[in-house]
Every structure is written in structure tokens, then in C-alpha cells.
Design a protein around this motif. Structure first.
Motif, PDB file in Angstrom:
ATOM      1  N   MET A 113      -6.452   1.674 -10.721  1.00  0.00           N
ATOM      2  CA  MET A 113      -7.030   2.807 -10.001  1.00  0.00           C
ATOM      3  C   MET A 113      -8.526   2.911 -10.269  1.00  0.00           C
ATOM      4  SD  MET A 113      -6.104   6.871 -10.353  1.00  0.00           S
ATOM      5  CE  MET A 113      -6.902   7.024 -11.972  1.00  0.00           C
ATOM      6  N   PHE A 114      -8.915   2.789 -11.526  1.00  0.00           N
ATOM      7  CA  PHE A 114     -10.336   2.867 -11.858  1.00  0.00           C
ATOM      8  C   PHE A 114     -11.135   1.788 -11.132  1.00  0.00           C
ATOM      9  CE2 PHE A 114      -9.617   4.920 -16.318  1.00  0.00           C
ATOM     10  CZ  PHE A 114      -9.536   6.165 -15.720  1.00  0.00           C
ATOM     11  N   VAL A 115     -10.638   0.567 -11.178  1.00  0.00           N
ATOM     12  CA  VAL A 115     -11.366  -0.550 -10.567  1.00  0.00           C
ATOM     13  C   VAL A 115     -11.467  -0.393  -9.055  1.00  0.00           C
ATOM     14  CG1 VAL A 115     -11.293  -3.039 -10.123  1.00  0.00           C
ATOM     15  CG2 VAL A 115     -10.803  -2.174 -12.418  1.00  0.00           C
ATOM     16  N   ARG A 116     -10.372   0.033  -8.420  1.00  0.00           N
ATOM     17  CA  ARG A 116     -10.316   0.058  -6.960  1.00  0.00           C
ATOM     18  C   ARG A 116     -10.856   1.353  -6.344  1.00  0.00           C
ATOM     19  NH1 ARG A 116      -6.200  -3.276  -4.754  1.00  0.00           N
ATOM     20  NH2 ARG A 116      -6.960  -2.512  -2.725  1.00  0.00           N
ATOM     21  N   THR A 117     -10.910   2.440  -7.110  1.00  0.00           N
ATOM     22  CA  THR A 117     -11.219   3.734  -6.478  1.00  0.00           C
ATOM     23  C   THR A 117     -12.400   4.453  -7.106  1.00  0.00           C
ATOM     24  OG1 THR A 117      -9.699   5.064  -7.852  1.00  0.00           O
ATOM     25  CG2 THR A 117      -8.771   3.972  -5.912  1.00  0.00           C
ATOM     26  N   SER A 118     -13.173   3.774  -7.924  1.00  0.00           N
ATOM     27  CA  SER A 118     -14.398   4.374  -8.455  1.00  0.00           C
ATOM     28  C   SER A 118     -15.574   3.821  -7.665  1.00  0.00           C
ATOM     29  CB  SER A 118     -14.557   4.028  -9.942  1.00  0.00           C
ATOM     30  OG  SER A 118     -15.455   4.905 -10.573  1.00  0.00           O
ATOM     31  N   SER A 119     -16.428   4.698  -7.182  1.00  0.00           N
ATOM     32  CA  SER A 119     -17.590   4.278  -6.403  1.00  0.00           C
ATOM     33  C   SER A 119     -18.813   5.054  -6.877  1.00  0.00           C
ATOM     34  CB  SER A 119     -17.355   4.538  -4.908  1.00  0.00           C
ATOM     35  OG  SER A 119     -17.544   5.908  -4.597  1.00  0.00           O
ATOM     36  N   PRO A 120     -20.013   4.595  -6.546  1.00  0.00           N
ATOM     37  CA  PRO A 120     -21.206   5.337  -6.964  1.00  0.00           C
ATOM     38  C   PRO A 120     -21.226   6.777  -6.466  1.00  0.00           C
ATOM     39  CG  PRO A 120     -21.821   3.132  -6.278  1.00  0.00           C
ATOM     40  CD  PRO A 120     -20.366   3.290  -5.925  1.00  0.00           C
ATOM     41  N   LEU A 121     -20.646   7.024  -5.281  1.00  0.00           N
ATOM     42  CA  LEU A 121     -20.627   8.379  -4.740  1.00  0.00           C
ATOM     43  C   LEU A 121     -19.511   9.227  -5.339  1.00  0.00           C
ATOM     44  CD1 LEU A 121     -21.361   7.881  -0.909  1.00  0.00           C
ATOM     45  CD2 LEU A 121     -22.909   8.717  -2.696  1.00  0.00           C
ATOM     46  N   TRP A 123      -4.388  13.525  -4.497  1.00  0.00           N
ATOM     47  CA  TRP A 123      -3.924  12.366  -3.752  1.00  0.00           C
ATOM     48  C   TRP A 123      -3.777  11.128  -4.627  1.00  0.00           C
ATOM     49  CZ3 TRP A 123      -8.179  15.137  -1.369  1.00  0.00           C
ATOM     50  CH2 TRP A 123      -9.451  14.758  -1.825  1.00  0.00           C
ATOM     51  N   TYR A 124      -4.328  11.195  -5.838  1.00  0.00           N
ATOM     52  CA  TYR A 124      -4.190  10.055  -6.745  1.00  0.00           C
ATOM     53  C   TYR A 124      -2.792   9.931  -7.361  1.00  0.00           C
ATOM     54  CZ  TYR A 124      -9.001   8.723  -6.180  1.00  0.00           C
ATOM     55  OH  TYR A 124     -10.190   8.273  -5.630  1.00  0.00           O
ATOM     56  N   ASN A 125      -1.882  10.825  -7.002  1.00  0.00           N
ATOM     57  CA  ASN A 125      -0.477  10.592  -7.335  1.00  0.00           C
ATOM     58  C   ASN A 125      -0.029   9.225  -6.825  1.00  0.00           C
ATOM     59  OD1 ASN A 125       0.392  12.870  -8.782  1.00  0.00           O
ATOM     60  ND2 ASN A 125       0.666  14.056  -6.916  1.00  0.00           N
ATOM     61  N   ARG A 126      -0.587   8.834  -5.684  1.00  0.00           N
ATOM     62  CA  ARG A 126      -0.188   7.559  -5.096  1.00  0.00           C
ATOM     63  C   ARG A 126      -0.772   6.368  -5.847  1.00  0.00           C
ATOM     64  NH1 ARG A 126       1.698   7.112   0.839  1.00  0.00           N
ATOM     65  NH2 ARG A 126       3.376   8.110  -0.356  1.00  0.00           N
ATOM     66  N   ALA A 127      -1.692   6.594  -6.737  1.00  0.00           N
ATOM     67  CA  ALA A 127      -2.242   5.501  -7.544  1.00  0.00           C
ATOM     68  C   ALA A 127      -1.610   5.443  -8.926  1.00  0.00           C
ATOM     69  CB  ALA A 127      -3.756   5.659  -7.678  1.00  0.00           C
ATOM     70  N   GLY A 128      -0.799   6.456  -9.289  1.00  0.00           N
ATOM     71  CA  GLY A 128      -0.243   6.497 -10.631  1.00  0.00           C
ATOM     72  C   GLY A 128       1.249   6.723 -10.645  1.00  0.00           C
ATOM     73  N   VAL A 129       1.661   7.976 -10.520  1.00  0.00           N
ATOM     74  CA  VAL A 129       3.073   8.327 -10.636  1.00  0.00           C
ATOM     75  C   VAL A 129       3.926   7.622  -9.585  1.00  0.00           C
ATOM     76  CG1 VAL A 129       4.748  10.204 -10.480  1.00  0.00           C
ATOM     77  CG2 VAL A 129       2.586  10.571 -11.689  1.00  0.00           C
ATOM     78  N   GLU A 130       3.487   7.632  -8.330  1.00  0.00           N
ATOM     79  CA  GLU A 130       4.337   7.110  -7.256  1.00  0.00           C
ATOM     80  C   GLU A 130       4.657   5.624  -7.397  1.00  0.00           C
ATOM     81  OE1 GLU A 130       3.372   8.232  -3.288  1.00  0.00           O
ATOM     82  OE2 GLU A 130       3.122  10.351  -3.788  1.00  0.00           O
ATOM     83  N   PRO A 131       3.688   4.754  -7.614  1.00  0.00           N
ATOM     84  CA  PRO A 131       4.057   3.339  -7.761  1.00  0.00           C
ATOM     85  C   PRO A 131       4.829   3.042  -9.039  1.00  0.00           C
ATOM     86  CG  PRO A 131       1.698   3.636  -8.127  1.00  0.00           C
ATOM     87  CD  PRO A 131       2.222   4.925  -7.583  1.00  0.00           C
ATOM     88  N   VAL A 132       4.508   3.742 -10.123  1.00  0.00           N
ATOM     89  CA  VAL A 132       5.211   3.498 -11.380  1.00  0.00           C
ATOM     90  C   VAL A 132       6.672   3.926 -11.274  1.00  0.00           C
ATOM     91  CG1 VAL A 132       5.377   4.170 -13.818  1.00  0.00           C
ATOM     92  CG2 VAL A 132       3.150   3.617 -12.819  1.00  0.00           C
ATOM     93  N   MET A 133       6.914   5.073 -10.627  1.00  0.00           N
ATOM     94  CA  MET A 133       8.266   5.605 -10.538  1.00  0.00           C
ATOM     95  C   MET A 133       9.020   5.143  -9.294  1.00  0.00           C
ATOM     96  SD  MET A 133       8.472   7.173 -13.338  1.00  0.00           S
ATOM     97  CE  MET A 133      10.095   7.846 -13.050  1.00  0.00           C
TER      98      MET A 133
END
Length: 263
Positions: free
Chosen positions: A197-205, A108-118
Motif C-alpha cells: 500500500m505504501f509503495v503503490r499509494t503514496s504520492s507527493p500530493l 477507502w484503504y480498507n481495500r488495501a489492507g483488511v479486504e485482501p488479507v481477509m
């Protein structure tokens, strides 16, 4: 050093790599037996730039595991029905059941990388994803799924070399895609998307685990070491499950500021 010495050195390195990989794959089998016995549910996500080595790492992980309890998921382009549905829907059908390990080769992280860039998603869809993904993952974790998120990071020069080799290798033609042609062109945009993506989607869990992957062999060995260290199994050799912290490390602001990420 002479050419013969270079060949011998490379042979020794390959033999040492093969021996280390074998030992780690033995430990993975132990982990899987424990997973099956206790009904664990394991989801391993692999993300990274094009040609970062996701396929190779996954191949080495699953090579000796039971195909009945191991699944690799590598989805293609979303269909019209997928695009008209809740974004996470196309992924939920592949989540692990009891006793299973599922490995996502992109997710699902396609939406955090490829999709917005392209330009494959709108700004609103992108922002909604960044807001929704951590609650979504926490819900999965609360249901008993263990999530491990690996990002394979490579330098710009290494990516150029691998994409060039991919074009020339007749056995790797299935890897060639139109996206390859613009991967290097959009390097800076992908870097910005990765950092956000790292800042917004990394959590302790569900933290991001970064893998410096310019050296494919070291990356594979250390991913497996890290994986073994994070999956419960009293029978594993803990001395083997110690990744090199210079190669594999959880994302945090200190590591980013230390220049450990490719720019």
C-alpha cells in the motif's frame, strides 16, 4: 526505584502529557478558526493495524473542536448496495464541504489492507483499487480538498497486549470484533499489504505519514503536532508544531530500509 517513586514518576509523566496535549488542542482550535474563516476543506485519514490507537488519536484531536464543522466518519460493513456500486461511492458522501474538517477512522484503504488479507475482495478488485486511488485522491485535491493520510504502526507484541486488554476491559467491549482474533495470526500478511500500500499509494500530493505508535501518548502528541504543521494557519505557535521525526515521518524507501516500520 521504589513503588512510590514509580507512582510519582508516572504522575509527573501524566501531568506533563496533559499539559502538552492542552497546549496542542489550543493550537488546533486556532487552525479550525482559520479553516472556517477561509473556507478550507480538510480530510484526515487514519489507518493502521487493529488496536494501533486510531480511536484515541482522533478523540484527542476533535475534543475541543466545533462539532458543526468537524465530523468523524467510521463506517461499518458495506451493504449489498455498496458492494454493487462504484467502490468509492460510499465514501464520497462524507467528504468535507467548505469550512469542514472530516476525519476518517479507516477509509477507502480498507481495500488495501483488511479486504485482501481477509478475502473480502477479489484480486481484480484489489488491483483496480491500487491503480485508481491516487488519481481519485488527486481529483479531490484539485477540487480544493486537503488530504492527510496517517498510518499508525505498532509492534506485534504491543498489538497482542492491547487486544488482550481490550478483551478484559468492560468499557472497551464495543471495540471487540471477530477480526481481532485473527489480527495477530495474519500479522505477516498485513505487513505485506501495508508495505505494498505504501509503495503503490503514496504520492507527493498525498503521501503516507507513518506514526510509530507503541507509546500512545507520544503518538497522539506527535500526530497533532504534525497535523498543525501541515494545516495553514498563521496564528499557530510554530514551535509547538514540530513533531519528533523518530515518531512521525513521511513514508519513503529510505525509512522503510532503515527498519523504522514494524515487522
Amino acid at each position: 526505584m521504589s513503588k512510590d517513586a514509580d507512582k510519582n514518576s508516572d504522575l509527573n509523566n501524566r501531568e506533563a502529557y496533559a499539559a502538552a496535549l492542552h497546549d496542542l488542542q489550543v493550537e488546533l482550535v486556532k487552525v479550525q478558526k482559520h479553516t472556517i474563516k477561509h473556507g478550507h476543506k480538510v480530510l484526515v485519514i487514519f489507518e493502521g493495524r487493529d488496536a494501533s490507537g486510531k480511536d484515541g488519536a482522533i478523540k484527542r484531536i476533535v475534543k475541543h473542536l466545533s462539532p458543526r464543522e468537524t465530523r468523524v466518519v467510521a463506517l461499518g460493513k458495506p451493504s449489498d448496495h455498496d458492494r454493487a456500486s462504484w467502490y468509492f461511492r460510499r465514501y464520497t458522501r462524507y467528504l468535507p464541504a467548505s469550512q469542514e474538517m472530516v476525519l476518517f477512522n479507516r477509509s477507502w484503504y480498507n481495500r488495501a489492507g483488511v479486504e485482501p488479507v481477509m478475502g473480502f475482495c477479489t484480486d481484480s478488485e484489489y488491483e483496480s483499487f491500487l491503480q485508481d486511488v491516487i488519481p481519485f485522491e488527486h481529483m479531490l485535491i484539485a477540487s480544493g480538498i486537503q488530504i492527510l493520510k496517517y498510518y499508525l504502526d505498532i509492534s506485534k507484541s504491543e498489538q497482542k497486549k492491547r487486544l488482550r486488554n481490550r478483551q478484559d476491559d468492560p468499557l472497551k467491549q464495543w471495540k471487540v470484533s471477530p477480526i481481532d482474533a485473527v489480527s495477530v495470526k495474519h500479522w505477516d500478511a498485513y505487513t505485506e499489504a501495508r508495505d505494498r500500500m505504501f509503495v503503490r499509494t503514496s504520492s507527493p500530493l498525498s503521501p503516507w505519514i507513518v506514526v510509530r505508535a507503541d507509546d500512545k501518548r507520544l503518538a497522539r502528541l506527535n500526530v497533532i503536532r504534525d497535523l498543525i504543521s501541515r494545516l495553514a494557519c498563521p496564528q499557530t505557535n510554530k514551535h509547538l508544531a514540530v513533531p519528533d521525526p523518530a515518531i512521525v515521518f513521511p513514508y519513503d524507501e529510505a525509512n522503510a530500509n532503515a527498519g523504522l516500520l514494524a515487522t
